[in-house]
Design a protein around this motif. Structure first.
Motif, PDB file in Angstrom:
ATOM      1  N   PRO A  80       0.807  -1.226   0.000  1.00 22.24           N
ATOM      2  CA  PRO A  80       0.000   0.000   0.000  1.00 22.24           C
ATOM      3  C   PRO A  80       0.839   1.274   0.000  1.00 22.24           C
ATOM      4  CG  PRO A  80      -0.089  -1.096   2.151  1.00 22.24           C
ATOM      5  CD  PRO A  80       0.574  -2.046   1.207  1.00 22.24           C
ATOM      6  N   GLN A  81       2.134   1.165   0.307  1.00 22.86           N
ATOM      7  CA  GLN A  81       2.996   2.349   0.296  1.00 22.86           C
ATOM      8  C   GLN A  81       3.445   2.739  -1.103  1.00 22.86           C
ATOM      9  OE1 GLN A  81       3.780  -0.397   2.155  1.00 22.86           O
ATOM     10  NE2 GLN A  81       3.241   0.243   4.244  1.00 22.86           N
ATOM     11  N   ASP A  82       3.264   1.863  -2.088  1.00 19.55           N
ATOM     12  CA  ASP A  82       3.720   2.156  -3.447  1.00 19.55           C
ATOM     13  C   ASP A  82       3.061   3.428  -3.974  1.00 19.55           C
ATOM     14  OD1 ASP A  82       5.112  -0.223  -3.345  1.00 19.55           O
ATOM     15  OD2 ASP A  82       3.689  -1.330  -4.590  1.00 19.55           O
ATOM     16  N   LEU A  83       3.829   4.239  -4.703  1.00 13.49           N
ATOM     17  CA  LEU A  83       3.247   5.397  -5.364  1.00 13.49           C
ATOM     18  C   LEU A  83       2.097   4.952  -6.260  1.00 13.49           C
ATOM     19  CD1 LEU A  83       6.347   7.500  -6.552  1.00 13.49           C
ATOM     20  CD2 LEU A  83       5.027   7.759  -4.446  1.00 13.49           C
ATOM     21  N   THR A  84       1.012   5.716  -6.262  1.00 12.51           N
ATOM     22  CA  THR A  84      -0.117   5.407  -7.133  1.00 12.51           C
ATOM     23  C   THR A  84       0.223   5.758  -8.576  1.00 12.51           C
ATOM     24  OG1 THR A  84      -1.103   7.601  -6.918  1.00 12.51           O
ATOM     25  CG2 THR A  84      -1.685   5.964  -5.229  1.00 12.51           C
ATOM     26  N   THR A  85      -0.648   5.354  -9.480  1.00  9.30           N
ATOM     27  CA  THR A  85      -0.452   5.699 -10.888  1.00  9.30           C
ATOM     28  C   THR A  85      -0.387   7.205 -11.062  1.00  9.30           C
ATOM     29  OG1 THR A  85      -1.707   3.716 -11.514  1.00  9.30           O
ATOM     30  CG2 THR A  85      -1.338   5.375 -13.224  1.00  9.30           C
TER      31      THR A  85
ATOM     32  N   GLU B 276      10.064  -6.145  -8.325  1.00  9.98           N
ATOM     33  CA  GLU B 276       9.842  -6.568  -9.707  1.00  9.98           C
ATOM     34  C   GLU B 276       8.798  -5.643 -10.326  1.00  9.98           C
ATOM     35  OE1 GLU B 276       9.608  -7.463 -13.190  1.00  9.98           O
ATOM     36  OE2 GLU B 276      11.166  -8.552 -12.089  1.00  9.98           O
ATOM     37  N   PRO B 277       9.229  -4.738 -11.229  1.00  8.38           N
ATOM     38  CA  PRO B 277       8.295  -3.753 -11.779  1.00  8.38           C
ATOM     39  C   PRO B 277       7.107  -4.373 -12.504  1.00  8.38           C
ATOM     40  CG  PRO B 277      10.379  -3.751 -12.989  1.00  8.38           C
ATOM     41  CD  PRO B 277      10.593  -4.564 -11.758  1.00  8.38           C
ATOM     42  N   LEU B 278       7.281  -5.576 -13.058  1.00  4.77           N
ATOM     43  CA  LEU B 278       6.172  -6.195 -13.787  1.00  4.77           C
ATOM     44  C   LEU B 278       5.084  -6.710 -12.852  1.00  4.77           C
ATOM     45  CD1 LEU B 278       8.172  -8.037 -16.581  1.00  4.77           C
ATOM     46  CD2 LEU B 278       6.866  -5.912 -16.764  1.00  4.77           C
ATOM     47  N   PHE B 279       5.288  -6.604 -11.534  1.00  3.23           N
ATOM     48  CA  PHE B 279       4.220  -6.865 -10.578  1.00  3.23           C
ATOM     49  C   PHE B 279       3.127  -5.809 -10.677  1.00  3.23           C
ATOM     50  CE2 PHE B 279       4.920  -9.755  -6.708  1.00  3.23           C
ATOM     51  CZ  PHE B 279       5.422 -10.772  -7.493  1.00  3.23           C
ATOM     52  N   ARG B 280       3.496  -4.593 -11.099  1.00  7.86           N
ATOM     53  CA  ARG B 280       2.510  -3.510 -11.152  1.00  7.86           C
ATOM     54  C   ARG B 280       1.618  -3.675 -12.373  1.00  7.86           C
ATOM     55  NH1 ARG B 280       3.734   1.992  -8.376  1.00  7.86           N
ATOM     56  NH2 ARG B 280       1.862   2.505  -9.570  1.00  7.86           N
ATOM     57  N   PRO B 281       0.301  -3.707 -12.199  1.00  4.03           N
ATOM     58  CA  PRO B 281      -0.587  -3.835 -13.358  1.00  4.03           C
ATOM     59  C   PRO B 281      -0.584  -2.608 -14.262  1.00  4.03           C
ATOM     60  CG  PRO B 281      -1.860  -3.499 -11.339  1.00  4.03           C
ATOM     61  CD  PRO B 281      -0.444  -3.726 -10.922  1.00  4.03           C
ATOM     62  N   ASP B 282      -0.119  -1.464 -13.728  1.00  9.35           N
ATOM     63  CA  ASP B 282      -0.105  -0.229 -14.515  1.00  9.35           C
ATOM     64  C   ASP B 282       1.269   0.087 -15.090  1.00  9.35           C
ATOM     65  OD1 ASP B 282       1.202   0.340 -12.162  1.00  9.35           O
ATOM     66  OD2 ASP B 282       0.109   2.189 -11.728  1.00  9.35           O
ATOM     67  N   ILE B 283       2.230  -0.848 -14.991  1.00 15.90           N
ATOM     68  CA  ILE B 283       3.610  -0.507 -15.330  1.00 15.90           C
ATOM     69  C   ILE B 283       3.775  -0.120 -16.794  1.00 15.90           C
ATOM     70  CG2 ILE B 283       4.351  -2.871 -15.845  1.00 15.90           C
ATOM     71  CD1 ILE B 283       6.347  -0.133 -13.972  1.00 15.90           C
TER      72      ILE B 283
ATOM     73  N   ALA C 197       5.113   3.335 -18.395  1.00 14.21           N
ATOM     74  CA  ALA C 197       6.182   3.384 -19.405  1.00 14.21           C
ATOM     75  C   ALA C 197       5.755   4.240 -20.594  1.00 14.21           C
ATOM     76  CB  ALA C 197       6.536   1.971 -19.858  1.00 14.21           C
ATOM     77  N   ARG C 198       4.538   4.070 -21.045  1.00 11.63           N
ATOM     78  CA  ARG C 198       4.054   4.861 -22.174  1.00 11.63           C
ATOM     79  C   ARG C 198       3.968   6.337 -21.811  1.00 11.63           C
ATOM     80  NH1 ARG C 198       4.818   5.750 -26.739  1.00 11.63           N
ATOM     81  NH2 ARG C 198       4.694   3.507 -27.110  1.00 11.63           N
ATOM     82  N   TYR C 199       3.495   6.643 -20.603  1.00 13.40           N
ATOM     83  CA  TYR C 199       3.376   8.038 -20.179  1.00 13.40           C
ATOM     84  C   TYR C 199       4.751   8.704 -20.153  1.00 13.40           C
ATOM     85  CZ  TYR C 199       1.664  12.094 -17.564  1.00 13.40           C
ATOM     86  OH  TYR C 199       1.330  13.377 -17.184  1.00 13.40           O
ATOM     87  N   ALA C 200       5.746   7.995 -19.610  1.00  9.21           N
ATOM     88  CA  ALA C 200       7.099   8.551 -19.545  1.00  9.21           C
ATOM     89  C   ALA C 200       7.686   8.721 -20.941  1.00  9.21           C
ATOM     90  CB  ALA C 200       7.990   7.646 -18.704  1.00  9.21           C
ATOM     91  N   THR C 201       7.440   7.767 -21.812  1.00  8.44           N
ATOM     92  CA  THR C 201       7.918   7.872 -23.190  1.00  8.44           C
ATOM     93  C   THR C 201       7.297   9.071 -23.883  1.00  8.44           C
ATOM     94  OG1 THR C 201       8.287   5.482 -23.378  1.00  8.44           O
ATOM     95  CG2 THR C 201       7.991   6.714 -25.431  1.00  8.44           C
ATOM     96  N   ASP C 202       5.997   9.239 -23.715  1.00 11.08           N
ATOM     97  CA  ASP C 202       5.305  10.376 -24.335  1.00 11.08           C
ATOM     98  C   ASP C 202       5.778  11.707 -23.753  1.00 11.08           C
ATOM     99  OD1 ASP C 202       3.922   8.595 -25.904  1.00 11.08           O
ATOM    100  OD2 ASP C 202       2.076   8.664 -24.706  1.00 11.08           O
TER     101      ASP C 202
ATOM    102  N   ILE D  43       5.835  -4.760 -23.932  1.00 11.57           N
ATOM    103  CA  ILE D  43       6.885  -3.908 -23.377  1.00 11.57           C
ATOM    104  C   ILE D  43       7.462  -3.009 -24.463  1.00 11.57           C
ATOM    105  CG2 ILE D  43       9.229  -3.958 -22.405  1.00 11.57           C
ATOM    106  CD1 ILE D  43       8.353  -6.524 -20.882  1.00 11.57           C
ATOM    107  N   LYS D  44       7.743  -3.592 -25.616  1.00 14.34           N
ATOM    108  CA  LYS D  44       8.268  -2.791 -26.717  1.00 14.34           C
ATOM    109  C   LYS D  44       7.242  -1.790 -27.218  1.00 14.34           C
ATOM    110  CE  LYS D  44      10.465  -3.066 -31.251  1.00 14.34           C
ATOM    111  NZ  LYS D  44      10.936  -3.955 -32.343  1.00 14.34           N
ATOM    112  N   ALA D  45       5.994  -2.218 -27.341  1.00 13.58           N
ATOM    113  CA  ALA D  45       4.952  -1.348 -27.877  1.00 13.58           C
ATOM    114  C   ALA D  45       4.686  -0.147 -26.978  1.00 13.58           C
ATOM    115  CB  ALA D  45       3.659  -2.147 -28.071  1.00 13.58           C
ATOM    116  N   HIS D  46       4.974  -0.271 -25.693  1.00 16.14           N
ATOM    117  CA  HIS D  46       4.722   0.829 -24.766  1.00 16.14           C
ATOM    118  C   HIS D  46       5.938   1.746 -24.592  1.00 16.14           C
ATOM    119  CE1 HIS D  46       1.087  -1.432 -23.844  1.00 16.14           C
ATOM    120  NE2 HIS D  46       0.629  -0.361 -23.221  1.00 16.14           N
TER     121      HIS D  46
END
Length: 370
Positions: free
Chosen positions: A34-39, A63-70, A74-79, A101-104
């Protein structure tokens, strides 16, 4: 104004499916916390980083792939204009996820291998089958055309396997091999006495790495948490010049590799970059100089990231090599190397103390023998 960071590592979550004995985390969860930063908090952090510049944004963990919004992150940061890298254990990646992963927008992936075979890796990672799963994930990423590097933590259990790990990187078509020299922090404190190699062994590893940079130019090689490699490199090149030998500077020492699409992800130009060229944001929003130096400079839940980077007293101290203590303070290589600030802190509790695992004596200008 101090220049913006070149790399920012964000611990996306503390959750992980492995139990690595050297992990920087003292406790490891097998689920999101629950301490993880939100989306939304992650998006705000990205916006604040993008206001400063275009550092490489590394999605780490846990493990970043644990996050369902990861992938959305990634796409938001790329944009937003940030080059995005993913640091994963690789065990959760199949062909479909590799394509996503590549597509995002992820530009590069690192997968950790802590041995050249399943027995060594699985024992260190705490999960049978993790080596084969990591190899499978690595191959899936390569099939979709993503560049993948191997990260290896060097300790007593695998020091003799470095040649085999290098061959593994070549066999898997890795773009790079990054060696991480163990830092006594988190779970690493518990194994430090048993697993940490000594200063003379560090010296041998770093000289081995220098030799391999010359003989394996197709592979990007880099020492992490071993800033004295830059002193070793300078000494070796000086000795070669005295013998009339001249090498081109390895690709890892160029800030920008012109014409190479992944050079920015790899370039290294000096030793310890904690709080000077890199920083680490924890899953709770704490900002640290690096992932192995648990001294807080601020928290992005309460402060703007740019204000922390520019105004933190901690970062200001780390940016002043004249404050270095012990033999680091009098060393002629202090501006090039600076010693590992995290290892100094983990060993004696002072992040400006001398690097405790360096064999070089700046007074005699010689490497101390065992």
């Amino acid at each position: 104004m101090y220049p913006p960071p070149r790399l920012i590592f964000w611990e996306t979550t503390a959750g992980c499916n492995l139990r690595c004995i050297h992990c920087r985390r003292v406790t490891i969860a097998d689920q999101l916390t629950p301490q993880d930063l939100t989306t939304e908090e992650a998006f705000r952090l990205i916006d604040q980083i993008a206001e400063m510049g275009r550092p490489v944004f590394v999605l780490s963990g846990g493990e970043p792939l644990f996050r369902p919004d990861i992938l959305d992150i990634a796409r938001y940061a790329t944009d937003a204009g940030l080059p995005v890298a993913l640091a994963t254990n690789g065990t959760l990646i199949d062909d479909a996820l590799a394509g996503e992963i590549k597509a995002h927008g992820v530009k590069r992936v690192s997968i950790s291998f802590d041995g050249a075979d399943a027995a060594t890796h699985d024992a260190f990672r705490g999960l049978p089958g993790s080596f084969d799963a990591a190899v499978s994930g690595f191959q899936a990423l390569r099939r979709v055309g993503l560049p993948v590097q191997i990260n290896t933590t060097v300790a007593k259990h695998n020091e003799a396997q470095l040649e085999a790990v290098l061959q593994l990187a070549i066999d898997l078509d890795a773009v790079g091999l990054h060696l991480f020299l163990l830092v006594p922090v988190g779970c690493g404190v518990k194994i430090a006495e048993e697993q940490m190699i000594n200063a003379q062994q560090y010296e041998r590893v770093l000289n081995w790495l220098y030799d391999k940079e010359q003989s394996e130019p197709q592979l990007q090689l880099k020492a992490t948490c071993a800033p004295h490699y830059f002193r070793v490199m300078r000494q070796r090149r000086a000795e070669e010049r005295r013998r009339g030998v001249q090498h081109d500077l390895p690709a890892s020492h160029h800030r920008q590799l012109h014409g190479h699409p992944h050079g920015q992800m790899h370039a290294a130009t000096k030793g310890c970059l904690a709080g000077t060229g890199v920083c680490f944001v924890s899953h709770r929003g704490e900002v640290f100089p690096c992932g192995y130096l648990p001294v807080e400079a601020g928290n992005v839940r309460r402060q703007h990231f740019g204000d922390i980077w520019q105004g933190s007293t901690l970062f200001t101290e780390l940016r002043n090599p004249d404050l270095l203590g012990g033999k680091c303070g009098i060393c002629q290589f202090k501006n090039l190397c600076s010693g590992c600030r995290a290892r100094a802190y983990g060993t004696v509790g002072d992040y400006m103390a001398e690097e405790p695992f360096c064999a070089y004596d700046p007074v005699t200008r010689t490497v101390q023998a065992e």
